[in-house]
Design a protein around this motif. Structure first.
Motif, short mmCIF file in Angstrom:
data_model
loop_
_atom_site.label_atom_id
_atom_site.label_comp_id
_atom_site.label_asym_id
_atom_site.label_seq_id
_atom_site.Cartn_x
_atom_site.Cartn_y
_atom_site.Cartn_z
N SER A 112 0.82 -1.21 0.00
CA SER A 112 0.00 0.00 0.00
C SER A 112 0.86 1.26 0.00
N GLN A 113 0.31 2.30 -0.62
CA GLN A 113 1.00 3.59 -0.65
C GLN A 113 1.13 4.15 0.76
N LEU A 121 -0.30 -0.76 8.60
CA LEU A 121 -1.42 -1.55 8.08
C LEU A 121 -2.11 -2.30 9.21
N ILE A 145 -4.43 -3.88 -2.01
CA ILE A 145 -4.35 -2.70 -1.13
C ILE A 145 -3.31 -1.69 -1.62
N SER A 146 -2.81 -1.86 -2.84
CA SER A 146 -1.70 -1.02 -3.33
C SER A 146 -2.05 0.47 -3.36
N SER A 147 -3.32 0.82 -3.54
CA SER A 147 -3.70 2.23 -3.63
C SER A 147 -4.15 2.80 -2.29
N LEU A 148 -4.12 1.98 -1.25
CA LEU A 148 -4.62 2.42 0.06
C LEU A 148 -3.63 3.39 0.72
#
Length: 211
Positions: A112-113, A121, A145-148
């Motif tokens: 995530s970002q 997290l 969740i990469s854009s979270l």
């Protein structure tokens, strides 16, 4: 696609006989459910562990009991976690054309970002209840969740719809969130938590299997 495992019916249900079965590398168990009378069985422990490892907890198994096949799922297990052994297994015979309710693992994918920016997290939900026909049960449900970002949250409503199963949770239930670093310090109680969740140790067979 299901895996076939051979099993033998058990006639002697005494503790000594059950102990002997385990010493031979087999797991005592019981089959019950759809069009099936309760039947005590034993199966090879290595084969069962391999299926559960490769295909997941909700795998459909063709249990071949002395030549008669039953489509089953592992409904409950008694385990020795220290030895990584299954002490007893309950097999639920299922109707392949009818839906069942099962728990499916949630797998977070991507970095995530928010974590890259120093956030922490949190994942309060590790399994999710779904209703599906046995062959349509997913082994796991992946959540990207990469854009979270920090202070953002993913909820059940963010999961992609599937025509193969229905999710049995409220839309606002939180799957994952990114907390600012200071927020983690505020909620940290300092208490260590044991990982994982215990399985129901109560079998459906009226014998003491936990010796």
């Amino acid at each position: 696609m299901s895996t076939t495992i051979k099993a033998k019916e058990r006639k002697d249900l005494k503790k000594s006989a059950t102990r002997a079965i385990r010493l031979q590398g087999h797991v005592p168990g019981i089959i019950y459910g759809f069009k099936t009378d309760n039947k005590a069985v034993s199966i090879d422990s290595i084969e069962l562990l391999k299926v559960l490892r490769d295909e997941g907890r909700n795998a459909i198994i063709q249990l071949d009991v002395d030549g008669k096949k039953h489509s089953v799922m592992v409904n409950d297990m008694q385990r020795d976690t220290m030895k990584n052994e299954i002490l007893h297994a309950d097999f639920l015979a299922v109707n392949m054309n009818s839906e069942v309710d099962v728990e499916v693992p949630l797998t977070l994918t991507g970095e995530s970002q928010g974590v890259k920016d120093g956030g922490v997290l949190q994942q309060p939900l590790y399994q999710i209840s779904v209703t599906a026909k046995p062959n349509d049960i997913p082994q796991t449900i992946e959540v990207d969740i990469s854009s979270l970002a920090v202070n953002e949250t993913l909820t059940v409503s963010d999961l992609k719809d599937s025509k193969k199963y229905t999710i049995n949770h409220e839309d606002d239930e939180v799957i994952a969130s990114i907390l600012p670093p200071q927020a983690e310090e505020e909620i940290d109680s300092g208490e260590e938590q044991e990982p994982g969740e215990p399985e129901n140790a109560e079998g459906r067979e009226g014998e003491d299997e936990a010796e």
